[in-house]
Design a protein around this motif. Sequence first.
Motif, PDB file in Angstrom:
ATOM      1  N   PHE A  62       6.944  12.665   3.552  1.00  0.00           N
ATOM      2  CA  PHE A  62       7.379  11.914   4.726  1.00  0.00           C
ATOM      3  C   PHE A  62       6.268  10.986   5.221  1.00  0.00           C
ATOM      4  CE2 PHE A  62       7.680  11.469   9.358  1.00  0.00           C
ATOM      5  CZ  PHE A  62       8.893  10.805   9.438  1.00  0.00           C
ATOM      6  N   THR A  63       5.041  11.489   5.293  1.00  0.00           N
ATOM      7  CA  THR A  63       3.939  10.671   5.801  1.00  0.00           C
ATOM      8  C   THR A  63       3.627   9.503   4.862  1.00  0.00           C
ATOM      9  OG1 THR A  63       2.250  12.119   4.829  1.00  0.00           O
ATOM     10  CG2 THR A  63       2.887  12.545   7.121  1.00  0.00           C
ATOM     11  N   GLU A  64       3.768   9.727   3.572  1.00  0.00           N
ATOM     12  CA  GLU A  64       3.544   8.630   2.621  1.00  0.00           C
ATOM     13  C   GLU A  64       4.588   7.535   2.798  1.00  0.00           C
ATOM     14  OE1 GLU A  64       3.499  10.623  -1.161  1.00  0.00           O
ATOM     15  OE2 GLU A  64       1.429  11.320  -0.899  1.00  0.00           O
ATOM     16  N   LYS A  65       5.844   7.934   2.996  1.00  0.00           N
ATOM     17  CA  LYS A  65       6.911   6.948   3.192  1.00  0.00           C
ATOM     18  C   LYS A  65       6.757   6.241   4.533  1.00  0.00           C
ATOM     19  CE  LYS A  65      10.219   8.919   0.045  1.00  0.00           C
ATOM     20  NZ  LYS A  65      11.562   9.409  -0.193  1.00  0.00           N
ATOM     21  N   PHE A  66       6.312   6.963   5.539  1.00  0.00           N
ATOM     22  CA  PHE A  66       6.098   6.330   6.844  1.00  0.00           C
ATOM     23  C   PHE A  66       4.994   5.290   6.742  1.00  0.00           C
ATOM     24  CE2 PHE A  66       5.051   5.672  11.230  1.00  0.00           C
ATOM     25  CZ  PHE A  66       6.249   5.840  11.890  1.00  0.00           C
ATOM     26  N   SER A  67       3.938   5.608   6.022  1.00  0.00           N
ATOM     27  CA  SER A  67       2.845   4.646   5.820  1.00  0.00           C
ATOM     28  C   SER A  67       3.350   3.388   5.131  1.00  0.00           C
ATOM     29  CB  SER A  67       1.725   5.277   4.988  1.00  0.00           C
ATOM     30  OG  SER A  67       1.123   6.314   5.697  1.00  0.00           O
ATOM     31  N   ASP A  68       4.236   3.552   4.152  1.00  0.00           N
ATOM     32  CA  ASP A  68       4.830   2.390   3.474  1.00  0.00           C
ATOM     33  C   ASP A  68       5.578   1.498   4.453  1.00  0.00           C
ATOM     34  OD1 ASP A  68       3.887   3.125   1.014  1.00  0.00           O
ATOM     35  OD2 ASP A  68       5.796   3.945   0.295  1.00  0.00           O
ATOM     36  N   LEU A  69       6.239   2.118   5.412  1.00  0.00           N
ATOM     37  CA  LEU A  69       7.001   1.370   6.412  1.00  0.00           C
ATOM     38  C   LEU A  69       6.098   0.393   7.149  1.00  0.00           C
ATOM     39  CD1 LEU A  69       9.674   1.092   8.106  1.00  0.00           C
ATOM     40  CD2 LEU A  69       8.728   2.852   9.587  1.00  0.00           C
ATOM     41  N   ILE A  70       4.882   0.819   7.474  1.00  0.00           N
ATOM     42  CA  ILE A  70       3.954  -0.012   8.233  1.00  0.00           C
ATOM     43  C   ILE A  70       3.145  -0.926   7.314  1.00  0.00           C
ATOM     44  CG2 ILE A  70       2.001   0.009   9.843  1.00  0.00           C
ATOM     45  CD1 ILE A  70       4.658   1.131  11.028  1.00  0.00           C
ATOM     46  N   ASP A  71       2.708  -0.397   6.180  1.00  0.00           N
ATOM     47  CA  ASP A  71       1.780  -1.122   5.310  1.00  0.00           C
ATOM     48  C   ASP A  71       2.424  -2.207   4.452  1.00  0.00           C
ATOM     49  OD1 ASP A  71      -0.235   0.449   6.311  1.00  0.00           O
ATOM     50  OD2 ASP A  71      -0.210   1.856   4.627  1.00  0.00           O
TER      51      ASP A  71
END
Length: 158
Positions: A62-71
């Motif tokens: 989940f945290t990796e996908k959330f980071s993708d959302l921002i990055d």
Amino acid sequence: MRNIFIYLLIFSCSNVDTNKGTIDQIPVPTSIVSFFENKPEIIRLDSSYTSEIEIWTQMINFTEKFSDLIDNEINHKSKIKSLSIELEKIKKETIPGKYKTSPIIGRIRVVNTYLQKIDSYLLKQETVKEYQMDLKNLVESYNGLIFQINQRSKEISN
């Protein structure tokens, strides 16, 4: 004469200003970063406690996908849906015992609430301000969740 009258009537009706009373539509951004004045800072899982958190694979995903959302410059609406589905996999029963604390469970629920709310938006010009506020709240609640997880990891390792 009758044909000319019908022709003029049809021509005058088709020439009505269709934009009267409408707001000029500005395209709604597809990048989540464009909803913020500055790129939002997101807290990452503390890598010094990797051995503690590595058992919680759903949260890591989940945290990796959330980071993708921002990055990454991606279509955030489809990514929000994906995040919502990913967070649904994190249920109270699947949280490792060491992380099954009230602050973490509560923050997961808050993040889930914002993801669901944002996912439900029919994004149009009239809802952009409210949408933008909910995106900011999502980032804040996500940061609160990760902060709590990092705090718990630190406690576990000591």
